[in-house]
Motif scaffolding. Sequence first.
Motif, PDB file in Angstrom:
ATOM      1  N   SER A   9       0.687  -1.113  -0.089  1.00 31.13           N
ATOM      2  CA  SER A   9       0.088   0.003   0.020  1.00 31.13           C
ATOM      3  C   SER A   9       0.717   1.161   0.038  1.00 31.13           C
ATOM      4  CB  SER A   9      -0.848  -0.077   1.113  1.00 31.13           C
ATOM      5  OG  SER A   9      -0.194  -0.114   2.444  1.00 31.13           O
ATOM      6  N   GLN A  10       2.066   1.254  -0.037  1.00 29.15           N
ATOM      7  CA  GLN A  10       3.056   2.335  -0.042  1.00 29.15           C
ATOM      8  C   GLN A  10       3.218   2.874  -1.321  1.00 29.15           C
ATOM      9  OE1 GLN A  10       6.748   0.685   2.234  1.00 29.15           O
ATOM     10  NE2 GLN A  10       6.694   2.871   2.962  1.00 29.15           N
ATOM     11  N   ALA A  11       3.625   4.168  -1.492  1.00 29.22           N
ATOM     12  CA  ALA A  11       3.605   4.624  -2.861  1.00 29.22           C
ATOM     13  C   ALA A  11       4.761   3.976  -3.845  1.00 29.22           C
ATOM     14  CB  ALA A  11       3.716   6.226  -2.549  1.00 29.22           C
ATOM     15  N   GLU A  12       4.681   4.085  -5.085  1.00 27.74           N
ATOM     16  CA  GLU A  12       5.526   3.509  -5.902  1.00 27.74           C
ATOM     17  C   GLU A  12       6.781   4.482  -6.069  1.00 27.74           C
ATOM     18  OE1 GLU A  12       6.021   0.664  -7.626  1.00 27.74           O
ATOM     19  OE2 GLU A  12       4.043   0.065  -6.405  1.00 27.74           O
ATOM     20  N   SER A  13       8.067   3.802  -5.882  1.00 26.93           N
ATOM     21  CA  SER A  13       9.304   4.453  -6.057  1.00 26.93           C
ATOM     22  C   SER A  13       9.361   5.270  -6.911  1.00 26.93           C
ATOM     23  CB  SER A  13      10.354   3.853  -5.902  1.00 26.93           C
ATOM     24  OG  SER A  13      10.473   2.890  -4.811  1.00 26.93           O
ATOM     25  N   PRO A  14       9.834   6.627  -7.217  1.00 29.70           N
ATOM     26  CA  PRO A  14       9.988   7.469  -8.413  1.00 29.70           C
ATOM     27  C   PRO A  14      11.098   6.576  -9.354  1.00 29.70           C
ATOM     28  CG  PRO A  14      11.193   8.134  -6.603  1.00 29.70           C
ATOM     29  CD  PRO A  14      10.447   7.127  -6.042  1.00 29.70           C
ATOM     30  N   ASP A  15      10.623   6.770 -10.972  1.00 31.39           N
ATOM     31  CA  ASP A  15      11.458   6.212 -11.911  1.00 31.39           C
ATOM     32  C   ASP A  15      12.076   7.500 -12.534  1.00 31.39           C
ATOM     33  OD1 ASP A  15      12.866   4.641 -13.805  1.00 31.39           O
ATOM     34  OD2 ASP A  15      10.760   3.831 -14.679  1.00 31.39           O
ATOM     35  N   LEU A  16      13.407   7.668 -12.098  1.00 27.67           N
ATOM     36  CA  LEU A  16      13.932   8.994 -12.866  1.00 27.67           C
ATOM     37  C   LEU A  16      14.943   8.464 -14.196  1.00 27.67           C
ATOM     38  CD1 LEU A  16      15.191  10.745  -9.746  1.00 27.67           C
ATOM     39  CD2 LEU A  16      13.042  10.584 -10.869  1.00 27.67           C
ATOM     40  N   CYS A 233      17.866   3.020  -8.435  1.00 29.15           N
ATOM     41  CA  CYS A 233      18.427   1.664  -7.971  1.00 29.15           C
ATOM     42  C   CYS A 233      17.403   0.723  -8.205  1.00 29.15           C
ATOM     43  CB  CYS A 233      18.922   1.964  -6.704  1.00 29.15           C
ATOM     44  SG  CYS A 233      20.717   2.816  -6.591  1.00 29.15           S
ATOM     45  N   TYR A 234      16.209   0.974  -7.643  1.00 30.36           N
ATOM     46  CA  TYR A 234      15.184   0.045  -7.649  1.00 30.36           C
ATOM     47  C   TYR A 234      14.848  -0.509  -9.053  1.00 30.36           C
ATOM     48  CZ  TYR A 234      10.470  -2.216  -7.613  1.00 30.36           C
ATOM     49  OH  TYR A 234       9.428  -2.990  -7.567  1.00 30.36           O
ATOM     50  N   HIS A 235      14.583   0.621  -9.970  1.00 29.14           N
ATOM     51  CA  HIS A 235      13.956   0.348 -11.233  1.00 29.14           C
ATOM     52  C   HIS A 235      15.013  -0.155 -12.037  1.00 29.14           C
ATOM     53  CE1 HIS A 235       9.859   1.861 -10.874  1.00 29.14           C
ATOM     54  NE2 HIS A 235      10.491   2.837 -10.091  1.00 29.14           N
ATOM     55  N   ILE A 237      17.087  -2.268 -11.361  1.00 31.62           N
ATOM     56  CA  ILE A 237      17.375  -3.762 -10.956  1.00 31.62           C
ATOM     57  C   ILE A 237      16.007  -4.562 -11.600  1.00 31.62           C
ATOM     58  CG2 ILE A 237      17.173  -5.601  -9.300  1.00 31.62           C
ATOM     59  CD1 ILE A 237      18.746  -3.431  -7.298  1.00 31.62           C
ATOM     60  N   VAL A 238      14.913  -3.836 -11.311  1.00 32.22           N
ATOM     61  CA  VAL A 238      13.656  -4.659 -11.767  1.00 32.22           C
ATOM     62  C   VAL A 238      13.324  -4.493 -13.268  1.00 32.22           C
ATOM     63  CG1 VAL A 238      12.729  -4.756  -9.362  1.00 32.22           C
ATOM     64  CG2 VAL A 238      11.894  -2.915 -11.069  1.00 32.22           C
ATOM     65  N   LYS A 239      13.726  -3.499 -13.772  1.00 38.04           N
ATOM     66  CA  LYS A 239      13.575  -3.485 -15.001  1.00 38.04           C
ATOM     67  C   LYS A 239      14.754  -3.776 -15.957  1.00 38.04           C
ATOM     68  CE  LYS A 239       9.999   0.239 -14.591  1.00 38.04           C
ATOM     69  NZ  LYS A 239       9.510   1.521 -14.734  1.00 38.04           N
ATOM     70  N   GLU A 240      15.484  -4.353 -15.238  1.00 40.23           N
ATOM     71  CA  GLU A 240      16.750  -4.991 -15.923  1.00 40.23           C
ATOM     72  C   GLU A 240      17.580  -4.095 -16.902  1.00 40.23           C
ATOM     73  OE1 GLU A 240      15.327  -8.606 -18.109  1.00 40.23           O
ATOM     74  OE2 GLU A 240      15.349  -9.606 -16.124  1.00 40.23           O
ATOM     75  N   ARG A 241      17.839  -2.943 -16.272  1.00 38.35           N
ATOM     76  CA  ARG A 241      18.372  -1.963 -16.991  1.00 38.35           C
ATOM     77  C   ARG A 241      20.080  -2.383 -16.580  1.00 38.35           C
ATOM     78  NH1 ARG A 241      14.902   2.977 -14.844  1.00 38.35           N
ATOM     79  NH2 ARG A 241      13.140   2.477 -16.440  1.00 38.35           N
ATOM     80  N   LEU A 242      20.282  -2.973 -15.738  1.00 37.81           N
ATOM     81  CA  LEU A 242      21.606  -3.472 -15.304  1.00 37.81           C
ATOM     82  C   LEU A 242      21.397  -5.056 -15.174  1.00 37.81           C
ATOM     83  CD1 LEU A 242      22.414  -0.856 -12.133  1.00 37.81           C
ATOM     84  CD2 LEU A 242      23.067  -0.859 -14.648  1.00 37.81           C
ATOM     85  N   THR A 243      22.416  -5.619 -15.640  1.00 35.06           N
ATOM     86  CA  THR A 243      22.476  -7.160 -15.585  1.00 35.06           C
ATOM     87  C   THR A 243      23.699  -7.629 -15.067  1.00 35.06           C
ATOM     88  OG1 THR A 243      23.209  -6.935 -17.824  1.00 35.06           O
ATOM     89  CG2 THR A 243      20.942  -7.313 -17.878  1.00 35.06           C
ATOM     90  N   ASN A 278       9.611   2.599  -1.461  1.00 34.38           N
ATOM     91  CA  ASN A 278       8.642   1.482  -1.001  1.00 34.38           C
ATOM     92  C   ASN A 278       9.420   0.285  -0.340  1.00 34.38           C
ATOM     93  OD1 ASN A 278       7.039  -1.050  -1.314  1.00 34.38           O
ATOM     94  ND2 ASN A 278       5.630   0.194  -2.596  1.00 34.38           N
ATOM     95  N   ILE A 279       9.102   0.240   1.111  1.00 38.14           N
ATOM     96  CA  ILE A 279       9.839  -0.884   1.854  1.00 38.14           C
ATOM     97  C   ILE A 279       9.619  -2.440   1.388  1.00 38.14           C
ATOM     98  CG2 ILE A 279      10.500  -1.675   4.070  1.00 38.14           C
ATOM     99  CD1 ILE A 279      12.079   0.704   3.555  1.00 38.14           C
ATOM    100  N   ARG A 280       8.213  -2.571   1.232  1.00 33.50           N
ATOM    101  CA  ARG A 280       8.132  -4.023   0.789  1.00 33.50           C
ATOM    102  C   ARG A 280       8.923  -4.347  -0.621  1.00 33.50           C
ATOM    103  NH1 ARG A 280       4.514  -7.332   2.367  1.00 33.50           N
ATOM    104  NH2 ARG A 280       3.457  -6.044   3.873  1.00 33.50           N
ATOM    105  N   ASN A 281       8.935  -3.370  -1.545  1.00 32.59           N
ATOM    106  CA  ASN A 281       9.287  -3.764  -2.652  1.00 32.59           C
ATOM    107  C   ASN A 281      11.142  -3.914  -2.423  1.00 32.59           C
ATOM    108  OD1 ASN A 281       7.295  -4.075  -4.377  1.00 32.59           O
ATOM    109  ND2 ASN A 281       7.319  -1.512  -5.110  1.00 32.59           N
ATOM    110  N   THR A 282      11.554  -2.958  -1.467  1.00 31.63           N
ATOM    111  CA  THR A 282      12.885  -3.020  -1.075  1.00 31.63           C
ATOM    112  C   THR A 282      13.330  -4.237  -0.760  1.00 31.63           C
ATOM    113  OG1 THR A 282      13.042  -0.507  -0.919  1.00 31.63           O
ATOM    114  CG2 THR A 282      14.821  -1.850   0.075  1.00 31.63           C
ATOM    115  N   VAL A 283      12.562  -4.801   0.290  1.00 34.11           N
ATOM    116  CA  VAL A 283      12.955  -5.906   0.911  1.00 34.11           C
ATOM    117  C   VAL A 283      12.842  -7.189  -0.045  1.00 34.11           C
ATOM    118  CG1 VAL A 283      12.026  -7.833   2.558  1.00 34.11           C
ATOM    119  CG2 VAL A 283      12.213  -5.605   3.284  1.00 34.11           C
ATOM    120  N   ARG A 284      11.565  -7.250  -1.150  1.00 37.97           N
ATOM    121  CA  ARG A 284      11.642  -8.030  -1.925  1.00 37.97           C
ATOM    122  C   ARG A 284      12.627  -8.319  -2.960  1.00 37.97           C
ATOM    123  NH1 ARG A 284       7.125  -6.537  -3.971  1.00 37.97           N
ATOM    124  NH2 ARG A 284       5.522  -7.507  -2.896  1.00 37.97           N
ATOM    125  N   VAL A 285      13.315  -7.062  -3.524  1.00 42.41           N
ATOM    126  CA  VAL A 285      14.487  -7.301  -4.367  1.00 42.41           C
ATOM    127  C   VAL A 285      15.931  -7.813  -3.674  1.00 42.41           C
ATOM    128  CG1 VAL A 285      13.602  -5.652  -5.962  1.00 42.41           C
ATOM    129  CG2 VAL A 285      14.968  -4.820  -4.185  1.00 42.41           C
TER     130      VAL A 285
END
Length: 321
Positions: A9-16, A233-235, A237-243, A278-285
């Motif tokens: 339910s937390q806000a989404e992290s900004p994608d810059l 950093c989050y995006h 990782i999850v959007k595979e901009r870094l591999t 978003n802490i839940r997403n942070t823990v998940r990654v």
Amino acid sequence: MGGFASKSSQAESPDLNIDLENAKPSPEETDTYTYVLNLLRPTVRILATLREYQGCNEYIRQAISNPCPETEEAAWEAVCPAVERLREFYEYAAALEDAVPRLLADMIKVDGSSDSEDPAIVYRVLERRPALVRLFADVLDFVFEFDELKMGNPAIQNDFSYYRRTLNRLKMSSQMAMRTPVVNDELANLMSLFYAHHTPMLKTVIDVASKFVSSRPDGFRGADVLAGLAGVCYHAIVKERLTHPDAIAFCLRVQVACAVLYDHIHPAGVFVRTSPINIRNTVRVCNEYAPQQSSLVNALRYNTRHLNDESTPKALRQLLA
């Protein structure tokens, strides 16, 4: 591994629009960029020295269990070079006290005057200053790695404690005139306070960032810098901009460091539903991409400030229980 949607339910992290791997300084970034880049040059050597730090446990044990001039001299000769290395680490932390506010000041500087608290203003500034964002990420990465190594090496505090005890004993005897202290009493007191913390480099950055926020009318935007960098950093990782595994590990450490620091400098903390990290997403990654690196989630568990507040959703407290 692909990206995944948040169930939090937390806000989404900004994608810059920031490419951490290929960031180049613009003319307006050059002065601060050069200053911080030069400051960061010793970090590889510092981490290597800390990683190889063996400690003086055996010499100290012999001096304590079998006190005599020979064992005590051997322990002193062993511990003095170790304390010199610990002094270097402490002095580097003091240098960061100048670099962090300078970085934050440049990353929150908006064109013209604006009293708006809209985080999007800072996010747009960050996109124009990607090289400074990368350097700030490098600072946080170093801080995280240094503290992780320090926590795993109890010899550091043991060595320094023995040095101080020996120094005090020598001062009370006629032997002090024959010794040259590695650090004087005033510096030893400061170093003792520094190494008493489990995460001394992070504590240094938290203190100086908190002072920055409280001392400037626009200082609150420092939290937006952390949210923006955590989102990058989050995006990535999850959007595979870094591999590359090293790049992913870097982003995980920086993302966690941002969350911890945000929780200390933002009045509401990082766990509230309106938090842009978003802490839940942070823990998940962290669990998804680095399941063996317990230090990542442990940093959120033990180094944050507001985890056990009533305002923290119960689900998040359980997530990090």
